[in-house]
Design a protein around this motif. Structure first.
Motif, PDB file in Angstrom:
ATOM      1  N   ALA A  40       0.839  -1.210   0.000  1.00 29.35           N
ATOM      2  CA  ALA A  40       0.000   0.000   0.000  1.00 29.35           C
ATOM      3  C   ALA A  40       0.871   1.256   0.000  1.00 29.35           C
ATOM      4  O   ALA A  40       0.529   2.256  -0.638  1.00 29.35           O
ATOM      5  CB  ALA A  40      -0.937  -0.002   1.204  1.00 29.35           C
ATOM      6  N   MET A  41       2.015   1.193   0.698  1.00 29.60           N
ATOM      7  CA  MET A  41       2.905   2.366   0.765  1.00 29.60           C
ATOM      8  C   MET A  41       3.536   2.669  -0.599  1.00 29.60           C
ATOM      9  O   MET A  41       4.038   3.760  -0.835  1.00 29.60           O
ATOM     10  CB  MET A  41       3.994   2.152   1.819  1.00 29.60           C
ATOM     11  CG  MET A  41       3.463   2.067   3.244  1.00 29.60           C
ATOM     12  SD  MET A  41       2.459   3.507   3.757  1.00 29.60           S
ATOM     13  CE  MET A  41       0.788   2.840   3.734  1.00 29.60           C
ATOM     14  N   CYS A  42       3.519   1.668  -1.483  1.00 30.90           N
ATOM     15  CA  CYS A  42       3.937   1.907  -2.874  1.00 30.90           C
ATOM     16  C   CYS A  42       2.742   2.354  -3.725  1.00 30.90           C
ATOM     17  O   CYS A  42       2.873   2.517  -4.947  1.00 30.90           O
ATOM     18  CB  CYS A  42       4.527   0.638  -3.482  1.00 30.90           C
ATOM     19  SG  CYS A  42       5.969   0.009  -2.615  1.00 30.90           S
ATOM     20  N   GLY A  43       1.587   2.512  -3.102  1.00 29.12           N
ATOM     21  CA  GLY A  43       0.389   2.889  -3.844  1.00 29.12           C
ATOM     22  C   GLY A  43      -0.196   1.736  -4.628  1.00 29.12           C
ATOM     23  O   GLY A  43      -0.954   1.948  -5.577  1.00 29.12           O
ATOM     24  N   ALA A  44       0.134   0.515  -4.231  1.00 26.65           N
ATOM     25  CA  ALA A  44      -0.300  -0.661  -4.988  1.00 26.65           C
ATOM     26  C   ALA A  44      -1.518  -1.326  -4.351  1.00 26.65           C
ATOM     27  O   ALA A  44      -1.670  -1.323  -3.129  1.00 26.65           O
ATOM     28  CB  ALA A  44       0.838  -1.668  -5.081  1.00 26.65           C
ATOM     29  N   ARG A  45      -2.360  -1.912  -5.188  1.00 27.53           N
ATOM     30  CA  ARG A  45      -3.457  -2.753  -4.711  1.00 27.53           C
ATOM     31  C   ARG A  45      -2.873  -4.150  -4.490  1.00 27.53           C
ATOM     32  O   ARG A  45      -2.396  -4.783  -5.433  1.00 27.53           O
ATOM     33  CB  ARG A  45      -4.572  -2.804  -5.748  1.00 27.53           C
ATOM     34  CG  ARG A  45      -5.754  -3.688  -5.344  1.00 27.53           C
ATOM     35  CD  ARG A  45      -6.946  -3.504  -6.275  1.00 27.53           C
ATOM     36  NE  ARG A  45      -6.655  -3.839  -7.667  1.00 27.53           N
ATOM     37  CZ  ARG A  45      -6.672  -5.072  -8.178  1.00 27.53           C
ATOM     38  NH1 ARG A  45      -6.984  -6.099  -7.417  1.00 27.53           N
ATOM     39  NH2 ARG A  45      -6.396  -5.273  -9.453  1.00 27.53           N
ATOM     40  N   PRO A  46      -2.870  -4.639  -3.236  1.00 29.50           N
ATOM     41  CA  PRO A  46      -2.255  -5.938  -2.947  1.00 29.50           C
ATOM     42  C   PRO A  46      -2.960  -7.070  -3.695  1.00 29.50           C
ATOM     43  O   PRO A  46      -4.193  -7.126  -3.714  1.00 29.50           O
ATOM     44  CB  PRO A  46      -2.426  -6.081  -1.437  1.00 29.50           C
ATOM     45  CG  PRO A  46      -2.612  -4.673  -0.928  1.00 29.50           C
ATOM     46  CD  PRO A  46      -3.355  -3.963  -2.017  1.00 29.50           C
ATOM     47  N   LEU A  47      -2.180  -7.954  -4.308  1.00 31.01           N
ATOM     48  CA  LEU A  47      -2.733  -9.073  -5.070  1.00 31.01           C
ATOM     49  C   LEU A  47      -2.410 -10.416  -4.422  1.00 31.01           C
ATOM     50  O   LEU A  47      -3.296 -11.194  -4.090  1.00 31.01           O
ATOM     51  CB  LEU A  47      -2.136  -9.099  -6.484  1.00 31.01           C
ATOM     52  CG  LEU A  47      -2.411  -7.951  -7.432  1.00 31.01           C
ATOM     53  CD1 LEU A  47      -1.625  -8.155  -8.728  1.00 31.01           C
ATOM     54  CD2 LEU A  47      -3.900  -7.866  -7.726  1.00 31.01           C
ATOM     55  N   ASN A 100       4.080   8.683  -9.051  1.00 34.23           N
ATOM     56  CA  ASN A 100       5.330   8.019  -8.696  1.00 34.23           C
ATOM     57  C   ASN A 100       5.525   8.184  -7.191  1.00 34.23           C
ATOM     58  O   ASN A 100       6.128   9.149  -6.730  1.00 34.23           O
ATOM     59  CB  ASN A 100       6.503   8.629  -9.472  1.00 34.23           C
ATOM     60  CG  ASN A 100       7.821   7.973  -9.094  1.00 34.23           C
ATOM     61  OD1 ASN A 100       7.836   6.814  -8.679  1.00 34.23           O
ATOM     62  ND2 ASN A 100       8.918   8.702  -9.221  1.00 34.23           N
ATOM     63  N   ILE A 101       4.939   7.264  -6.436  1.00 30.10           N
ATOM     64  CA  ILE A 101       4.942   7.385  -4.974  1.00 30.10           C
ATOM     65  C   ILE A 101       6.265   6.864  -4.435  1.00 30.10           C
ATOM     66  O   ILE A 101       6.503   5.655  -4.402  1.00 30.10           O
ATOM     67  CB  ILE A 101       3.741   6.622  -4.384  1.00 30.10           C
ATOM     68  CG1 ILE A 101       2.445   7.261  -4.894  1.00 30.10           C
ATOM     69  CG2 ILE A 101       3.796   6.617  -2.859  1.00 30.10           C
ATOM     70  CD1 ILE A 101       1.189   6.542  -4.494  1.00 30.10           C
ATOM     71  N   CYS A 118       4.436  10.679  -1.491  1.00 31.23           N
ATOM     72  CA  CYS A 118       5.118   9.572  -0.809  1.00 31.23           C
ATOM     73  C   CYS A 118       4.272   9.068   0.348  1.00 31.23           C
ATOM     74  O   CYS A 118       3.478   9.821   0.926  1.00 31.23           O
ATOM     75  CB  CYS A 118       6.491  10.031  -0.290  1.00 31.23           C
ATOM     76  SG  CYS A 118       7.532   8.669   0.282  1.00 31.23           S
ATOM     77  N   LEU A 119       4.440   7.804   0.681  1.00 30.56           N
ATOM     78  CA  LEU A 119       3.754   7.164   1.803  1.00 30.56           C
ATOM     79  C   LEU A 119       4.790   6.363   2.588  1.00 30.56           C
ATOM     80  O   LEU A 119       5.722   5.815   2.004  1.00 30.56           O
ATOM     81  CB  LEU A 119       2.673   6.198   1.305  1.00 30.56           C
ATOM     82  CG  LEU A 119       1.506   6.784   0.514  1.00 30.56           C
ATOM     83  CD1 LEU A 119       0.776   5.674  -0.249  1.00 30.56           C
ATOM     84  CD2 LEU A 119       0.535   7.493   1.461  1.00 30.56           C
ATOM     85  N   ARG A 120       4.586   6.247   3.886  1.00 35.53           N
ATOM     86  CA  ARG A 120       5.478   5.384   4.672  1.00 35.53           C
ATOM     87  C   ARG A 120       4.721   4.904   5.899  1.00 35.53           C
ATOM     88  O   ARG A 120       4.107   5.721   6.608  1.00 35.53           O
ATOM     89  CB  ARG A 120       6.736   6.161   5.105  1.00 35.53           C
ATOM     90  CG  ARG A 120       7.795   5.362   5.867  1.00 35.53           C
ATOM     91  CD  ARG A 120       8.441   4.213   5.085  1.00 35.53           C
ATOM     92  NE  ARG A 120       9.047   4.565   3.830  1.00 35.53           N
ATOM     93  CZ  ARG A 120      10.369   4.751   3.625  1.00 35.53           C
ATOM     94  NH1 ARG A 120      11.217   4.614   4.614  1.00 35.53           N
ATOM     95  NH2 ARG A 120      10.823   5.043   2.419  1.00 35.53           N
ATOM     96  N   ASP A 121       4.720   3.603   6.148  1.00 36.27           N
ATOM     97  CA  ASP A 121       4.079   3.127   7.377  1.00 36.27           C
ATOM     98  C   ASP A 121       5.055   3.235   8.542  1.00 36.27           C
ATOM     99  O   ASP A 121       6.263   3.216   8.359  1.00 36.27           O
ATOM    100  CB  ASP A 121       3.470   1.730   7.231  1.00 36.27           C
ATOM    101  CG  ASP A 121       4.444   0.700   6.715  1.00 36.27           C
ATOM    102  OD1 ASP A 121       5.537   1.086   6.271  1.00 36.27           O
ATOM    103  OD2 ASP A 121       4.114  -0.499   6.753  1.00 36.27           O
ATOM    104  N   LEU A 122       4.500   3.345   9.729  1.00 35.26           N
ATOM    105  CA  LEU A 122       5.307   3.741  10.898  1.00 35.26           C
ATOM    106  C   LEU A 122       5.650   2.525  11.742  1.00 35.26           C
ATOM    107  O   LEU A 122       5.253   2.430  12.892  1.00 35.26           O
ATOM    108  CB  LEU A 122       4.535   4.780  11.715  1.00 35.26           C
ATOM    109  CG  LEU A 122       3.935   5.941  10.907  1.00 35.26           C
ATOM    110  CD1 LEU A 122       3.216   6.908  11.832  1.00 35.26           C
ATOM    111  CD2 LEU A 122       5.003   6.636  10.094  1.00 35.26           C
TER     112      LEU A 122
END
Lengths: 347, 347
Positions: free
Chosen positions: B93-100, B166-167, B227-231
């Motif tokens: 998700a932090m890459c902006g992706a839908r998990p498959l 481009n996350i 950008c995204l980042r989990d903590l």
């Protein structure tokens, strides 16, 4: 990436892994930057993001994973690093895929040697270069002393499928020829010898190798492969039995057609194990239509990794899922999955 | 997959993992078929091949991995199984992706409870169902008693990127607003309490959760996320510092805008840790252009997982990579990566 580079972390100052290396702070940062970013260096990894983003070619992909807990970490013919790359690359190859990318997850035990970690990371890079894959994403955890065993590595891999075959147990058909890519049992016996568990002098090396090039060579030549399986844990016997069960077919194997090095044979006699149950890390079987068998055999033999390839059996026209071994003296016996522990920590 | 299914292996007969479960023979076969094939059941896994083969939609993919060594295995709000699914889903998700798809690699210690393994496998399935991912390929290894710690799990994940952003840290720009999805520190403190390392009564639960739906909600609404980042390990502080360094930007954070539950604050005071350094498993920060900040905040608050979201800071127009925290009383201090071990085995 040249081999023999000295460790980028000053090992006089930081000789071993500490719990702080796993805590997500400065030490974790240093370990990842100095060891893994340096050894694996590539543009996708360098984004330092939570994952690697890539654009695959159109078509199917293969996805696989293995964890590696082998003992000893360094053995004749390889180490846990080369094994962790080749093992997963080979699983992709067994799907008929061209390996593209690997992930690498490390579970380190507090106290593990930083210098050994660097050697293993370099070995992974060299194996990755040889297999033409990039290690693009990773993770490092540290567990307390006594709660791990030096180092465990997980790799997952993604590969591109560039052909129209459906390479899977379910594609196996009665009449298929079964080809073996080379002699069996070297990896397991080399490891046992390295552990000094054998009173047996041998110069045997593990067969640990990337076989993806060999598989792609067959596919690019147009061999309509039905199924592939590498002969890791459980050896040739487990591979044939698992495919027979998954495919719902009976199989006949000829013992005299299975190449086995005399040192493997000798060691197996001493320890009372069947060479067909011993693990390999650079050998596979291929199920192909009988009319392609000779062509496929010739293609395999063109590659040093396939020079001892043989046709070792056939899929039978029968309703059972039995695997029959025709012995050298012409008798038959049913192959069964080994029970018990056999050789622990072999991969 | 309903929860509470009884273990498919008769635990009176096979109460715990043995070395034979890792040897590739009958016991390995039984463990994989009864536990993992039953819990994870899906068509890709059922091919029983060396990897899973799938056809992605056109576009980019994200690929990530994490290993999980958390102690205790079962904690308020989750367990190592739900964590191993949510943690890797969140990295996608932090890459902006839908998990498959996920892979699952297990390293089991001889003697580990088969019943616990089943509970963990079911928990993984439930978390996977909630995150709408399939566990499609896997591996199981067993190490000798005293050479592991019950169970370690590695998951790797593949996700589909369905937008043009481009996350990545490199997309962060001066002026970007930084949004935090919720209150921080619950996971780390809930684990400490569960370990009874705290003389502190609390009903806090881990925030362990899949945040991919929340991220996709933002992307589908057209928020141009930079950008995204989990903590996770290292907490909010490590996440902000790592992005500041990777992006080469200065960042200012306002302490009074960071929501922290009173039990987290109290526990941190007792143990002398900064809540900004405590791990979370269901919280993230998003870097977005300032003009989208209010819209993004409103979108986050529409979801229960984002109901406490806040704008906590900004990327500055400056040449350094410093992260400055404005304290509640208006002073400033530089945020630094924690050194030392903090909280070991938190994920």
């Amino acid at each position: 990436m040249p081999s023999g580079l000295s460790c980028p972390i000053p090992i006089s100052e930081y000789p071993s892994v500490t719990m702080a290396h796993g805590a997500g702070g400065k030490m974790t940062h240093q370990l990842i930057e100095k060891i893994f970013m340096t050894a694996f260096d590539n543009p996708l990894l360098k984004t330092r993001h939570d994952g690697a983003v890539f654009q695959p070619e159109p078509g199917k992909l293969a996805f696989t994973t293995d964890s590696y807990v082998v003992r000893p970490l360094f053995f004749p013919g390889g180490d846990i690093g080369s094994l962790a790359v080749n093992g997963t690359v080979n699983d992709l190859a067994m799907c008929g895929a061209r390996p593209l990318y690997l992930s690498a997850g490390f579970i380190l035990e507090e106290g593990f040697s930083i210098e050994s970690l660097w050697r293993i990371a370099l070995s992974m890079r060299q194996a990755a270069d040889q297999a033409n894959v990039l290690i693009v994403t990773g993770d490092t955890k540290v567990v307390d002393k006594g709660k791990g065993d030096g180092i465990f590595i997980n790799t997952a891999g993604i590969g591109q499928i560039e052909h129209a075959e459906n390479i899977a147990p379910q594609s196996v058909r009665a009449g298929d020829a079964i080809l073996l890519s080379g002699d069996i049992g070297r990896h397991g016996i080399a490891l046992l010898a390295a552990r000094a568990e054998l009173n047996f002098e041998t110069t045997l090396e593990s067969d640990c190798a990337d076989v993806s090039g060999l598989v792609l060579h067959l596919l690019r030549a147009g061999i309509p492969i039905h199924c592939l399986r590498d002969l890791t844990r459980g050896g040739l016997a487990a591979a044939v039995i698992e495919i027979s069960e998954s495919a719902g077919v009976a199989i006949e194997i000829s013992e005299s057609d299975i190449p086995i090095h005399q040192d493997v044979r000798g060691a197996c006699e001493i320890i009372g194990l069947d060479p067909l149950h011993i693990a390999n890390e650079g050998r596979f079987i291929a199920f192909i239509p009988q009319k392609y068998a000779d062509t496929c055999l010739a293609l395999l033999k063109e590659d040093p990794l396939g020079q001892d390839a043989r046709i070792i059996g056939h899929v039978q026209h029968a309703d059972s899922c039995l695997v029959t071994l025709i012995s050298k003296i012409g008798g038959t016996r049913l192959l069964t999955l080994p029970s018990g522990e056999l050789l622990p920590r072999i991969c």
